[in-house]
Motif scaffolding. Structure first.
Motif, PDB file in Angstrom:
ATOM      1  N   TYR A  16       2.574 -27.272 -13.571  1.00  0.00           N
ATOM      2  CA  TYR A  16       1.097 -27.021 -14.412  1.00  0.00           C
ATOM      3  C   TYR A  16       0.167 -27.917 -13.473  1.00  0.00           C
ATOM      4  O   TYR A  16      -1.400 -27.304 -12.593  1.00  0.00           O
ATOM      5  CB  TYR A  16       0.165 -27.537 -15.465  1.00  0.00           C
ATOM      6  N   PHE A  20      -2.489 -26.188 -10.049  1.00  0.00           N
ATOM      7  CA  PHE A  20      -4.256 -26.556  -9.816  1.00  0.00           C
ATOM      8  C   PHE A  20      -4.467 -27.009  -9.031  1.00  0.00           C
ATOM      9  O   PHE A  20      -4.635 -26.778  -7.837  1.00  0.00           O
ATOM     10  CB  PHE A  20      -4.475 -27.620 -11.059  1.00  0.00           C
ATOM     11  N   THR A  61      -1.006 -20.137 -18.534  1.00  0.00           N
ATOM     12  CA  THR A  61      -1.276 -21.049 -18.415  1.00  0.00           C
ATOM     13  C   THR A  61      -1.046 -21.776 -17.024  1.00  0.00           C
ATOM     14  O   THR A  61      -2.476 -22.577 -16.152  1.00  0.00           O
ATOM     15  CB  THR A  61      -0.256 -22.415 -19.141  1.00  0.00           C
ATOM     16  N   SER A  65      -4.251 -22.437 -14.674  1.00  0.00           N
ATOM     17  CA  SER A  65      -4.584 -23.890 -13.565  1.00  0.00           C
ATOM     18  C   SER A  65      -4.097 -23.443 -12.456  1.00  0.00           C
ATOM     19  O   SER A  65      -5.125 -24.440 -11.849  1.00  0.00           O
ATOM     20  CB  SER A  65      -2.775 -24.491 -13.802  1.00  0.00           C
TER      21      SER A  65
END
Length: 119
Positions: A16, A20, A61, A65
């Motif tokens: 994650y 990002f 998810t 991110s």
């Protein structure tokens, strides 16, 4: 670095954080679009046999991110409202923002202009 860390000692937060960081990187350097897919595949497929990252929840998810990392693009129209000196392009309209994201005004994605120099 995150990919190497994930390969040596996997932790649940690393993919994650990597998604990002990839989003932030893509907001600044489009050449990541060439090197990121193999890295992403390596992380997604390096998980244990059950491949937990390939389930719908973790994939969403990861996508979130990545999108959160692209947040600098959301700031561009707000910054364009004040018309700062030295700003590049018109980011107030959707077309202008797309033109800016694709870097059409900067001539990127072209390694050679096609013009020959006269001496």
């Amino acid at each position: 670095l995150l990919t190497a860390r994930h390969a040596t000692s996997p932790r649940p937060w690393i993919p994650y954080a990597g998604a990002f960081a990839l989003g932030l990187g893509l907001a600044n350097q489009h050449t990541l679009a060439l090197s990121a897919p193999p890295l992403c595949l390596a992380v997604l497929l390096s998980a244990p046999k059950e491949r937990p990252l390939l389930r719908p929840g973790p994939l969403l998810t990861l996508a979130g991110s990545l999108c959160w990392g692209l947040a600098p693009y959301a700031y561009l129209p707000l910054a364009a409202l004040s018309a700062p000196s030295g700003s590049w392009g018109d980011c107030l309209s959707p077309e202008g923002l797309i033109r800016h994201v694709l870097r059409r005004e900067y001539g990127t994605f072209r390694l050679y202009s096609g013009e020959e120099r006269q001496s």
